[in-house]
Write an enzyme that holds these catalytic residues in place. Structure first.
Site, PDB file in Angstrom:
ATOM      1  N   ASP A   8      17.884  -1.794  -3.536  1.00 32.91           N
ATOM      2  CA  ASP A   8      17.206  -2.255  -2.317  1.00 32.91           C
ATOM      3  C   ASP A   8      16.302  -1.181  -1.699  1.00 32.91           C
ATOM      4  OD1 ASP A   8      19.720  -3.578  -2.868  1.00 32.91           O
ATOM      5  OD2 ASP A   8      19.514  -4.633  -0.956  1.00 32.91           O
ATOM      6  N   ASN A  40      14.347  -5.538   1.527  1.00 33.10           N
ATOM      7  CA  ASN A  40      14.356  -4.815   2.815  1.00 33.10           C
ATOM      8  C   ASN A  40      13.095  -3.989   3.059  1.00 33.10           C
ATOM      9  OD1 ASN A  40      17.507  -4.441   1.652  1.00 33.10           O
ATOM     10  ND2 ASN A  40      17.322  -5.237   3.727  1.00 33.10           N
ATOM     11  N   ASN A  66      19.645 -11.749   0.244  1.00 34.75           N
ATOM     12  CA  ASN A  66      19.866 -12.597   1.429  1.00 34.75           C
ATOM     13  C   ASN A  66      18.722 -12.495   2.442  1.00 34.75           C
ATOM     14  OD1 ASN A  66      21.057  -9.916   1.615  1.00 34.75           O
ATOM     15  ND2 ASN A  66      21.650 -10.481   3.693  1.00 34.75           N
ATOM     16  N   HIS A  67      17.942 -11.406   2.384  1.00 32.40           N
ATOM     17  CA  HIS A  67      16.798 -11.272   3.301  1.00 32.40           C
ATOM     18  C   HIS A  67      15.505 -11.848   2.725  1.00 32.40           C
ATOM     19  CE1 HIS A  67      18.909  -9.278   6.442  1.00 32.40           C
ATOM     20  NE2 HIS A  67      19.335  -8.312   5.652  1.00 32.40           N
ATOM     21  N   HIS A 148      23.341 -10.162  -6.111  1.00 33.51           N
ATOM     22  CA  HIS A 148      23.202  -9.585  -4.774  1.00 33.51           C
ATOM     23  C   HIS A 148      24.386  -9.990  -3.906  1.00 33.51           C
ATOM     24  CE1 HIS A 148      20.461  -7.769  -1.820  1.00 33.51           C
ATOM     25  NE2 HIS A 148      20.978  -8.617  -0.958  1.00 33.51           N
ATOM     26  N   HIS A 173      22.622  -5.011  -2.683  1.00 36.76           N
ATOM     27  CA  HIS A 173      22.959  -5.494  -1.335  1.00 36.76           C
ATOM     28  C   HIS A 173      23.750  -4.516  -0.482  1.00 36.76           C
ATOM     29  CE1 HIS A 173      23.858  -8.069   2.086  1.00 36.76           C
ATOM     30  NE2 HIS A 173      25.141  -7.884   1.891  1.00 36.76           N
ATOM     31  N   HIS A 175      23.781  -1.334  -0.592  1.00 31.56           N
ATOM     32  CA  HIS A 175      22.957  -0.128  -0.403  1.00 31.56           C
ATOM     33  C   HIS A 175      23.714   1.156  -0.745  1.00 31.56           C
ATOM     34  CE1 HIS A 175      19.770  -2.107   2.460  1.00 31.56           C
ATOM     35  NE2 HIS A 175      20.219  -2.945   1.535  1.00 31.56           N
TER      36      HIS A 175
HETATM   37 FE   LIG Z   1      19.525  -4.960   1.064  1.00 29.33          FE
HETATM   38 FE   LIG Z   2      21.058  -7.952   1.020  1.00 29.86          FE
END
Ligand SMILES: [Fe+2]
Ligand SMILES: [Fe+2]
Length: 267
Positions: A8, A40, A66-67, A148, A173, A175
């Site tokens: 990410d 991100n 998810n983002h 993720h 995800h 990080h």
């Molecule tokens: Fe992320």
């Molecule tokens: Fe994420």
């Protein structure tokens, strides 16, 4: 086929850090194909077109998470964004592609993005069923899956379920890089989480004081530093072009563009 996967990327500071690391190692490591998770990049959540375009200058495939929709602007450009791979198993989003085939040096490489379920909020189809269906329909030997999710055990289960059926199950995800990169029994590369690329000395890429203020005292706003020492986490894979199995893998970690070992203090 040598593939380099960046976890990410958080904020523009992360994008710049990845670009710098790649410029210094791509030729030295003979990297053929670059994948980066871009969920991100735009101020910590989502991916605006300008950031997609900048990332696409040096990444061959860009996955999300998810983002994926944290910036609505994605609706306007996703159908033209031919390097972008959004989560495949979304229940209520039809735009874009969740699995794409790229070509590199005459070899087909499939890249798929799947969202996990545990501790996640998105409405998704079952990850295992989704990938099961995909692998029974697709023919490419090389298939890299960005899985993720938050739960390490869910990710490990997923890795074992698809051992021998895909080239790699690479977690994103959280990080935070996990120390479990390995080649499973039937040749699939697995890592619970690659880790992130962004500002160092932060809470998963976000200014640590702003996170503490918000989470502990419910004050202010969480933000990504615009300038900071940086870290970059990535995973290198060598993949057999005939059967898609992974023959070698190695995680890399850089601080301010310099290769480091985990545990070495930078400050
Ligand atoms: Fe992320
Ligand atoms: Fe994420």
């Amino acid at each position: 086929m040598r593939v380099l996967f960046f976890g990410d990327i958080v904020g523009h500071v992360g994008l710049t850090a990845v670009s710098g690391v790649l410029a210094s190692i791509k030729e030295k490591l003979h990297v053929d194909f670059v994948i980066a998770n871009g969920e991100n990049v735009s101020k910590g959540k989502g991916l605006l077109y300008k950031d997609y375009a900048e990332l696409a200058q040096f990444a061959d495939a860009i996955t999300l998470g998810n983002h994926y929709h944290s910036k609505d602007a994605i609706d306007g450009y996703i159908k033209y964004a031919d390097k972008l791979v959004r989560p495949l198993n979304l229940l209520h989003y039809e735009k874009g592609e969740g699995s794409r085939v790229f070509e590199c040096k005459g070899v087909k490489i499939r890249v798929t993005n799947i969202l996990a379920e545990a501790f996640m909020n998105e409405a998704v189809k079952k990850p295992i069923d989704t990938l099961d269906k995909l692998v029974s329909d697709c023919e490419e030997a090389i298939h890299i899956v960005d899985f993720h999710g938050e739960s390490s055990s869910e990710k490990q289960i997923f890795g074992f379920m698809f051992d021998g059926l895909v080239s790699a199950v690479i977690g994103t995800h959280t990080h935070v890089q996990t120390a479990d990169a390995r080649i499973l029994e039937k040749g699939t590369a697995y890592m619970t989480d690659v880790g992130y690329c962004g500002a160092y000395d932060t809470v998963i890429g976000f200014d640590k004081d702003s996170v503490i203020d918000k989470i502990v005292y419910d004050a202010g706003r969480i933000y990504v530093p615009t300038e900071a020492p940086t870290c970059v986490n990535c995973l290198l894979l060598d993949i057999d072009e005939k059967d898609g199995s992974v023959t070698y893998l190695r995680p890399y970690y850089f601080i301010n563009g310099k290769e480091r070992n985990y545990g070495e203090s930078y400050l």
